[in-house]
Design an enzyme around this catalytic site. Structure first.
Site, PDB file in Angstrom:
ATOM      1  N   ASP A   1      39.966  51.722  27.786  1.00 29.09           N
ATOM      2  CA  ASP A   1      41.176  50.999  27.386  1.00 29.09           C
ATOM      3  C   ASP A   1      42.284  52.018  27.101  1.00 29.09           C
ATOM      4  O   ASP A   1      42.154  52.825  26.183  1.00 29.09           O
ATOM      5  CB  ASP A   1      40.836  50.177  26.130  1.00 29.09           C
ATOM      6  CG  ASP A   1      42.049  49.526  25.508  1.00 29.09           C
ATOM      7  OD1 ASP A   1      43.072  49.377  26.198  1.00 29.09           O
ATOM      8  OD2 ASP A   1      41.969  49.172  24.309  1.00 29.09           O
TER       9      ASP A   1
ATOM     10  N   ASP B   1      44.554  47.658  23.317  1.00 33.07           N
ATOM     11  CA  ASP B   1      44.454  46.215  23.049  1.00 33.07           C
ATOM     12  C   ASP B   1      42.999  45.737  23.054  1.00 33.07           C
ATOM     13  O   ASP B   1      42.725  44.545  23.009  1.00 33.07           O
ATOM     14  CB  ASP B   1      45.292  45.410  24.054  1.00 33.07           C
ATOM     15  CG  ASP B   1      44.761  45.527  25.486  1.00 33.07           C
ATOM     16  OD1 ASP B   1      43.800  46.302  25.712  1.00 33.07           O
ATOM     17  OD2 ASP B   1      45.303  44.846  26.371  1.00 33.07           O
TER      18      ASP B   1
ATOM     19  N   ASP C   1      41.372  48.753  31.106  1.00 32.24           N
ATOM     20  CA  ASP C   1      42.463  48.500  32.051  1.00 32.24           C
ATOM     21  C   ASP C   1      42.469  49.560  33.146  1.00 32.24           C
ATOM     22  O   ASP C   1      41.682  50.514  33.123  1.00 32.24           O
ATOM     23  CB  ASP C   1      43.807  48.434  31.319  1.00 32.24           C
ATOM     24  CG  ASP C   1      43.981  49.584  30.337  1.00 32.24           C
ATOM     25  OD1 ASP C   1      43.633  50.713  30.730  1.00 32.24           O
ATOM     26  OD2 ASP C   1      44.409  49.363  29.194  1.00 32.24           O
TER      27      ASP C   1
ATOM     28  N   ASP D   1      32.544  38.728  47.114  1.00 26.10           N
ATOM     29  CA  ASP D   1      31.873  37.892  46.125  1.00 26.10           C
ATOM     30  C   ASP D   1      31.314  36.631  46.801  1.00 26.10           C
ATOM     31  O   ASP D   1      31.997  35.999  47.618  1.00 26.10           O
ATOM     32  CB  ASP D   1      32.906  37.495  45.061  1.00 26.10           C
ATOM     33  CG  ASP D   1      32.292  36.761  43.891  1.00 26.10           C
ATOM     34  OD1 ASP D   1      31.494  37.364  43.174  1.00 26.10           O
ATOM     35  OD2 ASP D   1      32.623  35.566  43.695  1.00 26.10           O
TER      36      ASP D   1
ATOM     37  N   GLU E   1      27.965  40.521  48.703  1.00 25.47           N
ATOM     38  CA  GLU E   1      27.081  40.061  47.637  1.00 25.47           C
ATOM     39  C   GLU E   1      26.461  38.783  48.196  1.00 25.47           C
ATOM     40  O   GLU E   1      27.112  37.744  48.246  1.00 25.47           O
ATOM     41  CB  GLU E   1      27.847  39.737  46.359  1.00 25.47           C
ATOM     42  CG  GLU E   1      26.912  39.223  45.279  1.00 25.47           C
ATOM     43  CD  GLU E   1      27.516  38.182  44.350  1.00 25.47           C
ATOM     44  OE1 GLU E   1      27.177  38.179  43.164  1.00 25.47           O
ATOM     45  OE2 GLU E   1      28.330  37.353  44.795  1.00 25.47           O
TER      46      GLU E   1
END
Ligand code: NOJ
Length: 489
Positions: free
Chosen positions: A39, A43, A47, A214, A277
């Site tokens: 991070d 927050d 990210d 995905d 996947e």
């Protein structure tokens, strides 16, 4: 227990596993779950900038590529697998410039970047789904059964539990194989095909080296959407072809994408890949996804790292496994975010919950957030993770992290290990033994020591190995790499 027990063979001429043409064949690919990796802005949520700052860690670990989980604009109903805009970065994770910076930094460090693409469904906040006219053309809507259409169109269940259909205010129903916030696209509509091809080109233009697809087995549904005939359908996934998974029609889509990827690669002088996947009921059906004119790989995770890294082909590492992080099983219900938890086993859906293996990574320090960021972490980290941080394990020869670093280093330095041949060797009951270029791998699957004639000099061992003259003692549940001569050396 990490033991590099003897010097490995000299460096190969070039370029080494995961690097040259066909780089993907033997690459080690590390999954970065962006939200939990690092991070940068305090927050509590990982990210893209945080991930970019930590790329040198991955380069030093010895991986060849990173796969970033979805960081696109999303209401986060399913950890970003509910995409509202495939060309935008969610403000939670940064912006497009951050993505661009990350890709460039990765390439400077000789790491390739694979991003997720989610073609089976979008978010219900996607502009197509929000427009009632477009939605009915591009998603799977059907009238309900029963006198007033009050029953779902068929008996399909969501992977996350509960019915796979939700009724709209207008009285018809839409299909969602996952959460209701993830409506399934209708791949009979050419607009859907065109859009995903354009999205792929968008990210390729930004420099990515490939896509992890995905639910690559999900886009095509059996015509007529036939009933399955019984419940607890999540248990059937991966055991049989279902009218909503692993339909033959998905392969035409993968062929088109392969042509796109190859064409793009040829024009731009680089090799870009697609990774399925795919949940298929048999190895034979899984192999269909990686036919020469389909996707380049179908990935899998395996548990025994040294065994996996000794096998031919590429390898996927799941973020945090190199630290030996345990799954966190005691997260309080009120911090959980996985839709499978809320709809899951209680409603006959997927077993197991994913939040426990998404707890943010510990980098340094004695207490949470262990250097993950300056402002806590979106899922609480256990208070006893100080010995598991990257800093705590670095240079500790007995640590899991050093085991991974050593194994990945050897894999790179042993010529042909990634993509070369393999030959099974005789071994006592309960022990697997095979040779690869430059090494013999023995795996003792039994819980106790096994003796065998010493195969040579141990290179790397997951537990202390003893060699007494001509006899080697393999500890229980251990994997050992042994040096063997390589032709021409
Ligand atoms: C598979 C992903 O691994 C999972 O996290 C996600 O929930 C489903 N696909 C749906 O997109």
């Amino acid at each position: 227990m990490t033991q590099e027990l003897t010097s490995p063979s000299p460096a190969p001429q070039a370029p080494g596993p995961g690097r040259g043409p066909g780089w993907w064949r033997d690459a080690v690919i590390y999954q970065v779950y962006v939200r939990s990796f690092a991070d940068s802005d305090g927050d509590g949520v990982g990210d893209l900038r945080g991930a970019r700052e930590r790329l040198p860690y991955l380069r030093d670990l010895g991986v060849d590529a990173v796969w970033l989980t979805p960081f696109y604009a999303s209401p986060q109903a399913d950890g970003g697998y509910d995409v509202a805009d495939y060309r935008a970065v969610d403000p939670l994770f940064g912006n497009l410039q951050d993505a661009d910076d990350l890709i460039r930094t990765a390439h400077d460090l000789d790491l390739r970047v694979i991003v997720d693409i989610v073609p089976n469904h979008t978010s219900d906040r996607h502009p197509w789904f929000r427009d009632p006219e477009l939605a009915r053309q591009r998603y799977v809507f059907r009238p309900g059964k029963g006198e007033d259409g009050e029953l779902p169109p068929n008996d399909w269940e969501s992977v996350f539990g509960g019915p796979a259909w939700t009724r709209t205010d207008r009285g018809d129903w839409y299909l969602h194989l996952f959460a209701p916030e993830q409506p399934d696209l209708d791949w009979d509509n050419p607009d859907v095909h065109a859009e995903f091809e354009a999205v792929m080109r968008f990210w390729l233009d930004l420099g990515v080296d490939g896509f992890r697809v995905d639910v690559a087995h999900g886009m095509v549904k059996a015509s007529g959407l036939p009933d399955i005939g019984h419940g607890q359908q999540a248990k059937l996934i991966g055991n049989q072809v279902l009218p909503f998974f692993d339909q033959d029609g998905v392969h035409a889509i993968h062929r088109t994408w392969r042509r796109l990827l190859d064409g793009y690669g040829d024009t731009h002088g680089r090799q870009v890949i697609g990774v399925a996947e795919a949940w298929a009921p048999t190895a034979e059906r899984l192999a269909l996804y990686v036919r020469p004119d389909e996707l380049h790989q179908a990935f899998n995770f395996r548990a025994a790292t040294l065994l996996m890294l000794a096998l031919p082909g590429s390898a996927y590492l799941y973020q945090g496994e190199e630290l030996g992080l345990p799954e966190v099983t005691d997260l309080p219900d009120d911090v959980r975010q996985d839709p499978a938890f809320f709809r899951g086993s209680r409603a006959g859906g997927q077993d197991g919950f994913r939040d426990g293996c998404r707890v943010p990574l510990p980098w340094t320090g004695e207490a949470p957030p262990y250097g993950f960021g300056a402002g806590g972490s979106w899922l609480p980290q256990p208070a006893d993770w100080a010995p598991l941080t990257v800093d705590a394990q670095t240079d500790d020869p007995d640590s899991t992290l050093e085991l991974y670093r050593t194994a990945l280093g050897l894999r790179r330095r042993l010529p042909g290990l990634g993509d070369g041949g393999m030959s099974w060797q005789p071994a006592p009951d309960g022990v697997l033994a095979f040779t690869r270029p430059g090494l013999l791998c023995t795996v003792n699957t039994l819980p106790h020591d096994v003796e065998l004639p010493s195969p040579g000099t141990p290179l790397l061992s997951s537990a202390p190995v003893t060699v007494n003259g001509s006899v080697a003692v393999l500890p229980g549940d251990s994997c050992i790499w042994w040096a063997i001569p390589t032709a021409g050396r």
